[in-house]
Design a protein around this motif. Structure first.
Motif, PDB file in Angstrom:
ATOM      1  N   VAL A 116       0.804  -1.206   0.091  1.00  0.00           N
ATOM      2  CA  VAL A 116      -0.178  -0.124   0.074  1.00  0.00           C
ATOM      3  C   VAL A 116       0.884   1.191   0.071  1.00  0.00           C
ATOM      4  O   VAL A 116       0.346   2.261  -0.397  1.00  0.00           O
ATOM      5  CB  VAL A 116      -0.950  -0.195   1.127  1.00  0.00           C
ATOM      6  CG1 VAL A 116      -0.023   0.011   2.446  1.00  0.00           C
ATOM      7  CG2 VAL A 116      -2.162   1.081   1.206  1.00  0.00           C
ATOM      8  N   GLU A 117       2.260   1.034   0.589  1.00  0.00           N
ATOM      9  CA  GLU A 117       3.032   2.347   0.674  1.00  0.00           C
ATOM     10  C   GLU A 117       3.619   2.682  -0.957  1.00  0.00           C
ATOM     11  O   GLU A 117       3.998   3.844  -1.214  1.00  0.00           O
ATOM     12  CB  GLU A 117       4.292   2.170   1.412  1.00  0.00           C
ATOM     13  CG  GLU A 117       5.124   0.880   1.034  1.00  0.00           C
ATOM     14  CD  GLU A 117       4.741  -0.106   1.959  1.00  0.00           C
ATOM     15  OE1 GLU A 117       5.542  -1.266   2.193  1.00  0.00           O
ATOM     16  OE2 GLU A 117       3.432  -0.300   2.352  1.00  0.00           O
ATOM     17  N   ASN A 118       3.140   1.930  -1.930  1.00  0.00           N
ATOM     18  CA  ASN A 118       3.508   2.306  -3.224  1.00  0.00           C
ATOM     19  C   ASN A 118       2.452   3.138  -3.843  1.00  0.00           C
ATOM     20  O   ASN A 118       2.569   3.473  -5.190  1.00  0.00           O
ATOM     21  CB  ASN A 118       3.802   1.108  -4.307  1.00  0.00           C
ATOM     22  CG  ASN A 118       5.203   0.487  -3.849  1.00  0.00           C
ATOM     23  OD1 ASN A 118       5.725   0.768  -3.008  1.00  0.00           O
ATOM     24  ND2 ASN A 118       5.475  -0.613  -4.537  1.00  0.00           N
ATOM     25  N   LEU A 119       1.330   3.537  -3.240  1.00  0.00           N
ATOM     26  CA  LEU A 119       0.180   4.458  -3.681  1.00  0.00           C
ATOM     27  C   LEU A 119       0.941   5.584  -3.642  1.00  0.00           C
ATOM     28  O   LEU A 119       1.280   6.201  -2.671  1.00  0.00           O
ATOM     29  CB  LEU A 119      -0.905   4.514  -2.913  1.00  0.00           C
ATOM     30  CG  LEU A 119      -2.008   5.206  -3.212  1.00  0.00           C
ATOM     31  CD1 LEU A 119      -2.734   4.631  -4.480  1.00  0.00           C
ATOM     32  CD2 LEU A 119      -2.948   5.216  -2.116  1.00  0.00           C
ATOM     33  N   ILE A 120       0.681   6.545  -4.661  1.00  0.00           N
ATOM     34  CA  ILE A 120       1.153   7.987  -4.788  1.00  0.00           C
ATOM     35  C   ILE A 120      -0.275   8.693  -4.199  1.00  0.00           C
ATOM     36  O   ILE A 120      -1.200   8.675  -4.737  1.00  0.00           O
ATOM     37  CB  ILE A 120       1.411   8.521  -5.906  1.00  0.00           C
ATOM     38  CG1 ILE A 120       2.704   7.594  -6.386  1.00  0.00           C
ATOM     39  CG2 ILE A 120       1.561   9.897  -6.328  1.00  0.00           C
ATOM     40  CD1 ILE A 120       4.068   8.124  -5.817  1.00  0.00           C
ATOM     41  N   GLY A 121       0.114   9.514  -3.090  1.00  0.00           N
ATOM     42  CA  GLY A 121      -0.971  10.473  -2.708  1.00  0.00           C
ATOM     43  C   GLY A 121      -2.010   9.604  -1.932  1.00  0.00           C
ATOM     44  O   GLY A 121      -1.818   8.793  -1.317  1.00  0.00           O
ATOM     45  N   GLU A 122      -3.405  10.254  -2.402  1.00  0.00           N
ATOM     46  CA  GLU A 122      -4.585   9.642  -1.797  1.00  0.00           C
ATOM     47  C   GLU A 122      -5.171   8.748  -2.826  1.00  0.00           C
ATOM     48  O   GLU A 122      -5.158   9.025  -4.025  1.00  0.00           O
ATOM     49  CB  GLU A 122      -5.519  10.823  -1.758  1.00  0.00           C
ATOM     50  CG  GLU A 122      -4.997  11.864  -0.527  1.00  0.00           C
ATOM     51  CD  GLU A 122      -5.696  13.026  -0.245  1.00  0.00           C
ATOM     52  OE1 GLU A 122      -7.088  12.842  -0.179  1.00  0.00           O
ATOM     53  OE2 GLU A 122      -5.416  14.205  -0.217  1.00  0.00           O
ATOM     54  N   PRO A 123      -5.618   7.717  -2.108  1.00  0.00           N
ATOM     55  CA  PRO A 123      -6.748   6.785  -3.120  1.00  0.00           C
ATOM     56  C   PRO A 123      -7.693   7.654  -3.772  1.00  0.00           C
ATOM     57  O   PRO A 123      -8.206   8.542  -3.164  1.00  0.00           O
ATOM     58  CB  PRO A 123      -7.259   5.743  -2.239  1.00  0.00           C
ATOM     59  CG  PRO A 123      -6.665   5.961  -0.920  1.00  0.00           C
ATOM     60  CD  PRO A 123      -5.941   7.273  -0.798  1.00  0.00           C
ATOM     61  N   GLY A 124      -7.895   7.328  -5.177  1.00  0.00           N
ATOM     62  CA  GLY A 124      -8.904   7.930  -5.837  1.00  0.00           C
ATOM     63  C   GLY A 124      -8.526   9.604  -6.528  1.00  0.00           C
ATOM     64  O   GLY A 124      -9.379  10.118  -7.059  1.00  0.00           O
ATOM     65  N   LYS A 125      -7.437   9.815  -6.261  1.00  0.00           N
ATOM     66  CA  LYS A 125      -6.915  11.056  -6.774  1.00  0.00           C
ATOM     67  C   LYS A 125      -6.064  10.704  -7.848  1.00  0.00           C
ATOM     68  O   LYS A 125      -5.187  11.743  -8.617  1.00  0.00           O
ATOM     69  CB  LYS A 125      -6.077  11.916  -5.609  1.00  0.00           C
ATOM     70  CG  LYS A 125      -6.926  12.358  -4.454  1.00  0.00           C
ATOM     71  CD  LYS A 125      -8.091  13.344  -4.953  1.00  0.00           C
ATOM     72  CE  LYS A 125      -8.785  13.865  -3.907  1.00  0.00           C
ATOM     73  NZ  LYS A 125      -8.152  14.748  -2.995  1.00  0.00           N
ATOM     74  N   GLY A 126      -5.843   9.617  -8.426  1.00  0.00           N
ATOM     75  CA  GLY A 126      -5.013   9.459  -9.669  1.00  0.00           C
ATOM     76  C   GLY A 126      -4.919  10.214 -10.983  1.00  0.00           C
ATOM     77  O   GLY A 126      -4.222  10.301 -11.512  1.00  0.00           O
ATOM     78  N   TRP A 127      -6.394  10.636 -11.285  1.00  0.00           N
ATOM     79  CA  TRP A 127      -6.646  11.139 -12.271  1.00  0.00           C
ATOM     80  C   TRP A 127      -6.036  12.709 -12.050  1.00  0.00           C
ATOM     81  O   TRP A 127      -5.714  13.239 -13.337  1.00  0.00           O
ATOM     82  CB  TRP A 127      -8.241  11.586 -12.437  1.00  0.00           C
ATOM     83  CG  TRP A 127      -8.630  12.023 -13.583  1.00  0.00           C
ATOM     84  CD1 TRP A 127      -9.118  13.351 -13.895  1.00  0.00           C
ATOM     85  CD2 TRP A 127      -8.659  11.452 -15.033  1.00  0.00           C
ATOM     86  NE1 TRP A 127      -9.286  13.516 -15.048  1.00  0.00           N
ATOM     87  CE2 TRP A 127      -9.037  12.491 -15.961  1.00  0.00           C
ATOM     88  CE3 TRP A 127      -8.368  10.306 -15.544  1.00  0.00           C
ATOM     89  CZ2 TRP A 127      -9.155  12.398 -17.248  1.00  0.00           C
ATOM     90  CZ3 TRP A 127      -8.327   9.882 -16.789  1.00  0.00           C
ATOM     91  CH2 TRP A 127      -8.847  10.901 -17.679  1.00  0.00           C
TER      92      TRP A 127
END
Length: 391
Positions: free
Chosen positions: A222-233
């Protein structure tokens, strides 16, 4: 384009010229042109730039950037192109780095940026899918949380250099409840993770640069997620402005010089093709467009030096840059004539007595994709219509 430089800038230009002459050797150029030796040669070249401190002109100085002025960036790109030297691979050094620097945690910056900078880790971009290209928000590759990990399933396509990459940055769907743009997250995935399969796509130029990438229950911390979930766009749009800002002006200028030289040598009706009024007009029209594009790119660089990120200018640069590239590729094909139809491996330039027929065809065929990748030019015109013209 005529530009006045200070004595310090002229000294820098001479330093860049000497560096290119000494370090980008004919042997290195030869190995870069071959699929089997491409990656090793590219890494070798990038490590030379890294050792010199010139690998990341657009990064902040504290993370390894050069601190160059707009003029120095312009000089470097112009001299690199004039020397025929390769650019860096953009996926880590120009694209992902902008997202990590802008939205990543300090731990992510410390983990990923040094190895991107040194070319010890190569990246590819996992955006497009079979049903989600221009309409990227329609992507279906999913990532579901399970005991502190994301489990990724799906299929990416047109993934450049995935067969060389150590890591892939992906847009994945982490929510199906929100609007489709809001349910997307930005995830960094190790390509050696079990469940990843890479299949080659050989394009019409006969080379293998593109791939399909399949994810089958791929587990990602999960630490490989950039920023917040759902903000990838949001993060993806920031990255795409950097991808679309790559107008390729310096390389197009080199290509233009090559075309002009070949046009002096190719004979049509007993005269060099450069003396043909119709061909010369076409060549001049492209040169004028290229000059205008160069000024637009310089204005964008000047804004960047003031801390302003690229905006809708990115779409303008992308449209005109790729259209100019394709126009020059058509000029090359006209110059090569029937020599452009010779299949690689059948006859060598020594056999045919013609040097650039094969490369003209390869550039033309691969160049058909330039108005599609990075967001098709039709999409870019829609962006300009909405955000510039208010339509």
């Amino acid at each position: 384009m005529h530009t006045s430089f200070s004595d310090e800038e002229l000294a820098f230009r001479d330093e860049v010229r000497a560096f290119m002459r000494e370090n980008f050797t004919p042997d290195l150029a030869r190995r870069l042109a071959c699929d089997k030796t491409f990656k090793d040669a590219q890494v070798e070249w990038e490590k030379k730039l890294f050792a010199k401190g010139w690998i990341a002109p657009n990064w902040p100085v504290e993370y390894g950037g050069t601190g160059w002025t707009v003029a120095e960036k312009f000089i470097f790109e112009s001299e690199r192109s004039a020397a025929g030297a390769a650019d860096v691979m953009p996926f880590g050094l120009k694209m992902l780095s902008s997202v990590i620097l802008g939205f990543g945690s300090e731990a992510q910056k410390q983990r990923f940026l040094p190895k991107i900078l040194s070319s010890d880790e190569w990246w590819c971009q996992g955006y497009s899918e079979p049903g989600a290209g221009s309409d990227l928000a329609a992507l279906k590759t999913s990532a579901e949380l399970d005991n502190g990990e994301y489990v990724v399933n799906g299929h990416k396509i047109w993934t450049s250099y995935a067969h060389y990459a150590d890591w892939i940055f992906c847009l994945v769907r982490t929510s199906k409840e929100a609007k489709k743009q809001q349910g997307i997250s930005f995830l960094l995935i190790d390509m050696n993770t079990p469940g990843i399969t890479v299949k080659p796509i050989v394009s019409i130029d006969g080379r293998h640069t593109l791939n399909e990438v399949f994810f089958d229950d791929v587990r990602v911390p999960v630490e490989n997620l950039i920023g917040e979930p759902g903000k990838g766009w949001t993060y993806a749009k920031a990255l795409l402005t950097h991808e679309r800002s790559m107008a390729g002006v310096a390389d197009s200028k080199r290509d233009m010089r090559e075309i002009r030289e070949w046009a002096k040598q190719e004979i049509n009706g007993g005269k060099p093709l450069l003396e043909d009024p119709l061909f010369r007009k076409r060549l001049t029209d492209v040169e004028i467009d290229l000059m205008a594009l160069e000024y637009t790119e310089l204005r964008t660089l000047a804004k960047a030096m003031k801390g302003q990120g690229p905006g809708t200018e990115s779409s303008i640069l992308k449209i005109k840059g790729t259209e100019i590239q394709q126009a020059m590729q058509e000029l090359r094909m006209d110059l090569a004539g029937y020599y452009a139809g010779i299949v690689p491996g059948e006859l060598s330039p020594e056999d045919t007595g013609h040097e650039f027929g094969s490369s003209a065809r390869e550039k033309y065929m691969y160049g058909r994709a330039s108005t599609l990748y990075g967001g098709s030019n039709e999409i870019q015109r829609g962006i300009i219509a909405k955000f510039v013209l208010g339509l």
